[in-house]
Design a protein around this motif. Structure first.
Motif, PDB file in Angstrom:
ATOM      1  N   ASP A  89      -4.512 -25.938  14.140  1.00  0.00           N
ATOM      2  CA  ASP A  89      -5.487 -24.948  13.685  1.00  0.00           C
ATOM      3  C   ASP A  89      -6.218 -25.480  12.465  1.00  0.00           C
ATOM      4  O   ASP A  89      -5.741 -26.387  11.786  1.00  0.00           O
ATOM      5  N   GLU A 108      -6.948 -23.413   9.988  1.00  0.00           N
ATOM      6  CA  GLU A 108      -6.579 -22.541   8.870  1.00  0.00           C
ATOM      7  C   GLU A 108      -5.077 -22.595   8.597  1.00  0.00           C
ATOM      8  O   GLU A 108      -4.262 -22.221   9.430  1.00  0.00           O
ATOM      9  N   LEU A 109      -4.745 -23.059   7.416  1.00  0.00           N
ATOM     10  CA  LEU A 109      -3.354 -23.168   7.004  1.00  0.00           C
ATOM     11  C   LEU A 109      -2.662 -21.808   7.010  1.00  0.00           C
ATOM     12  O   LEU A 109      -1.490 -21.698   7.384  1.00  0.00           O
ATOM     13  N   ALA A 110      -3.378 -20.760   6.637  1.00  0.00           N
ATOM     14  CA  ALA A 110      -2.782 -19.425   6.593  1.00  0.00           C
ATOM     15  C   ALA A 110      -2.246 -19.007   7.956  1.00  0.00           C
ATOM     16  O   ALA A 110      -1.175 -18.398   8.053  1.00  0.00           O
ATOM     17  N   LYS A 111      -2.958 -19.330   9.009  1.00  0.00           N
ATOM     18  CA  LYS A 111      -2.488 -18.995  10.355  1.00  0.00           C
ATOM     19  C   LYS A 111      -1.198 -19.740  10.659  1.00  0.00           C
ATOM     20  O   LYS A 111      -0.230 -19.169  11.138  1.00  0.00           O
ATOM     21  N   THR A 140       1.051 -21.012   8.654  1.00  0.00           N
ATOM     22  CA  THR A 140       2.210 -20.603   7.855  1.00  0.00           C
ATOM     23  C   THR A 140       2.769 -19.264   8.322  1.00  0.00           C
ATOM     24  O   THR A 140       3.915 -18.955   8.036  1.00  0.00           O
ATOM     25  N   SER A 141       1.985 -18.492   9.064  1.00  0.00           N
ATOM     26  CA  SER A 141       2.476 -17.197   9.547  1.00  0.00           C
ATOM     27  C   SER A 141       3.349 -17.323  10.798  1.00  0.00           C
ATOM     28  O   SER A 141       3.986 -16.352  11.207  1.00  0.00           O
ATOM     29  N   GLU A 143       8.043 -26.262  11.022  1.00  0.00           N
ATOM     30  CA  GLU A 143       6.990 -26.648  10.063  1.00  0.00           C
ATOM     31  C   GLU A 143       6.410 -28.020  10.382  1.00  0.00           C
ATOM     32  O   GLU A 143       5.214 -28.236  10.255  1.00  0.00           O
ATOM     33  N   LYS A 171       3.427 -28.099  12.955  1.00  0.00           N
ATOM     34  CA  LYS A 171       2.195 -27.363  12.673  1.00  0.00           C
ATOM     35  C   LYS A 171       1.179 -28.345  12.103  1.00  0.00           C
ATOM     36  O   LYS A 171       1.421 -28.982  11.087  1.00  0.00           O
ATOM     37  N   SER A 205      -8.774 -26.206   3.212  1.00  0.00           N
ATOM     38  CA  SER A 205      -8.352 -24.819   3.044  1.00  0.00           C
ATOM     39  C   SER A 205      -9.451 -23.798   3.320  1.00  0.00           C
ATOM     40  O   SER A 205      -9.235 -22.613   3.191  1.00  0.00           O
ATOM     41  N   THR A 237     -12.023 -21.325   5.298  1.00  0.00           N
ATOM     42  CA  THR A 237     -12.041 -20.552   6.532  1.00  0.00           C
ATOM     43  C   THR A 237     -13.226 -21.016   7.367  1.00  0.00           C
ATOM     44  O   THR A 237     -14.082 -21.764   6.891  1.00  0.00           O
ATOM     45  N   ASN A 297     -12.975 -11.633  10.846  1.00  0.00           N
ATOM     46  CA  ASN A 297     -12.034 -12.621  10.332  1.00  0.00           C
ATOM     47  C   ASN A 297     -12.721 -13.786   9.633  1.00  0.00           C
ATOM     48  O   ASN A 297     -12.079 -14.614   9.025  1.00  0.00           O
TER      49      ASN A 297
END
Length: 84
Positions: free
Chosen positions: A37, A39-42, A44-45, A51, A54, A60, A62, A83
């Protein structure tokens, strides 16, 4: 049999994560889940993807942040996506 599962983007990553949640513990050794992906936020969820599996292919920012780097381009078709 061994399985490699690769999810691309937010939806693909969610599918891989949900699938790994449903795989019985004794069978998880036969699966190698990967997610890719921007987006790192996605990433990490995701609770059920290791890990090390991923992969972030962007910084970083969007998607909206990246598109803002191209002034004058018409990305109005994306404006309805909350989003971004």
């Amino acid at each position: 049999m061994k399985y490699i599962i690769i999810g691309f983007g937010g939806t693909g990553s969610d599918v891989v994560n949900d699938l790994m949640d449903k795989v019985p513990e004794q069978a998880k050794k036969d699966f190698a889940p990967f997610t890719v992906d921007t987006e790192l936020a996605k990433l990490t969820s995701l609770r059920f993807v290791p890990e090390n599996n991923k992969i972030v292919i962007s910084d970083s920012k969007t998607v909206g942040g990246i598109l803002s780097d191209f002034p004058g381009r018409n990305f109005d078709f994306l404006s309805k996506n909350r989003n971004l």
